[in-house]
Scaffold this active site. Structure first.
Site, PDB file in Angstrom:
ATOM      1  N   GLU A  90      18.672  -8.593  29.794  1.00 28.66           N
ATOM      2  CA  GLU A  90      18.453  -8.182  31.178  1.00 28.66           C
ATOM      3  C   GLU A  90      17.258  -8.889  31.808  1.00 28.66           C
ATOM      4  OE1 GLU A  90      18.422  -4.163  29.914  1.00 28.66           O
ATOM      5  OE2 GLU A  90      16.271  -3.985  30.146  1.00 28.66           O
ATOM      6  N   CYS A 330      11.915  -2.033  29.935  1.00 31.65           N
ATOM      7  CA  CYS A 330      12.690  -3.010  29.181  1.00 31.65           C
ATOM      8  C   CYS A 330      13.642  -2.387  28.169  1.00 31.65           C
ATOM      9  CB  CYS A 330      11.759  -4.021  28.532  1.00 31.65           C
ATOM     10  SG  CYS A 330      11.220  -3.643  26.887  1.00 31.65           S
TER      11      CYS A 330
END
Ligand code: SAH
Ligand code: SF4
Length: 340
Positions: A90, A330
């Site tokens: 991502e 994250c």
């Protein structure tokens, strides 16, 4: 087939010259790849037909497919990419009043298993190539139709355990024939891999450094971050002092705030004492609770801790929690997808 973005400018130029093309062709290709964000050799209209055919026959531009795109209330955009082998990573785009920052990943997963981190919990899969690191920037710019100013290597993975590809990606994105992003617009975030910090201090161009600290008590830090048993806090601090002597650059410390664990008045005093020889800035981040063990302190607790730091002369900012409603911390989006 070679991924063209894995080649540095010099490597590309040498390859072209060895195949009877001209040195300036490298500059044209860099312009297409990194200024125009082209993801297709056929669109490179000012290259000769023979050069285009040569590129198509010898190289690929790897694709990043958008698997999921989320937008938070504050405008933060987070994209989960599918890589060519089906793995996912991502990247996040953060919008400030006058500029855009990207947060990008360096590995699929992470081997370091920090207790509070969603990425670490899923283990390590593989390193990203330089091309895959660079391509997050290209594809993210294309997706948001905007230009990045700052890039932080703070997504999934430990940058210093993929050192060569991380540095190569920075050098390419910094190259004057490409995006020409200033070296001080890059920040590498590390959990404290000492050999990486030492190596970085010897690079020709040195980006900014951010260190995930989270505690200045060696035992507590080892509990949160197993890597601290290998590279202990005191050795880390010594290596950072050495790094700063050389670079003269301020170091940022990331410090997650965990209730009843690392943000008391006593902790503030320990921080001030331990880091007294380092010119620094502390980024305080209320922990994103991926685990029931870790809770956020209350606003009052945070404010008492921050006042104490301030009184001790330690600069600290409470990090603007951009994108919390889309799990911009994250690893969390990927985790959710892989669990569902
Ligand atoms: N591996 C590197 C960079 C990626 S992690 C490092 O550890 O620095 C990026 C940042 O996200 C680190 O500062 C990390 O401590 C933080 N982080 C991870 N999980 C978090 C959570 N649950 N809440 C808040 N911050 C978190
Ligand atoms: Fe890895 Fe950083 Fe997560 Fe720790 S915080 S597990 S080093 S990505």
């Amino acid at each position: 087939m070679v991924d063209i973005q894995n080649l540095s400018y010099d490597e590309l130029q040498e390859y072209l010259v060895n195949n009877s093309f001209k040195p300036y062709n490298a500059s044209q290709i860099f312009d297409w790849l990194y200024k125009k964000n082209s993801t297709d050799f056929n669109s490179m209209s000012n290259l000769s037909k023979s050069l285009r055919e040569f590129l198509i026959g010898n190289f690929v531009i790897s694709n990043m497919k958008i698997m999921k795109k989320s937008k938070s209330n504050d405008g933060t955009v987070k994209i989960l990419w599918e890589l060519s082998d089906g793995q996912t990573v991502e990247s996040v785009a953060l919008f400030h009043p006058n500029h855009i920052t990207f947060c990008i990943s360096t590995q699929v997963g992470c081997a370091l298993g920090c207790e509070f981190c969603a990425t670490g919990r899923n283990g390590f899969v593989r390193d990203l190539s330089a091309a895959e690191i660079i391509n997050q920037v290209i594809f993210l710019e294309n997706a948001i139709k905007g230009s990045v100013k700052n890039i932080v290597y703070m997504g999934m993975g430990e940058p210093f355990l993929n050192y060569d590809n991380v540095i190569k990606s920075i050098n390419t994105l910094n190259h004057p024939k490409g995006k020409n992003i200033g070296i001080r617009n890059f920040t590498i975030s590390t959990s404290g891999i000492i050999p990486g910090i030492d190596r970085l201090s010897n690079e020709e161009k040195i980006p900014r450094l951010s260190v995930s600290l989270h505690s200045v008590d060696n035992k507590k830090r080892s509990y949160l971050m197993p890597i601290n048993s290998k590279y202990s806090l005191d050795d880390l601090i010594t290596s950072l002092e050495k790094f700063q002597k050389k670079t003269k650059d301020r170091i940022t410390f990331e410090y997650i705030l965990i209730k009843n664990f690392n943000c008391s008045i006593e902790d503030a005093h320990q921080i001030s004492k331990k880091l007294k020889n380092i010119k620094k800035m502390m980024n305080l981040i209320p922990v994103n609770p991926v685990d029931k063990r870790f809770k956020r302190p209350s606003e009052d607790e945070i404010s008492i801790f921050m006042k104490e730091l301030e009184a001790l002369g330690v600069t600290a900012v409470l990090r603007n929690e951009k994108g919390t409603d889309i799990d911009a911390a994250c690893g969390q989006l990927r985790r959710r997808i892989s669990e569902s």
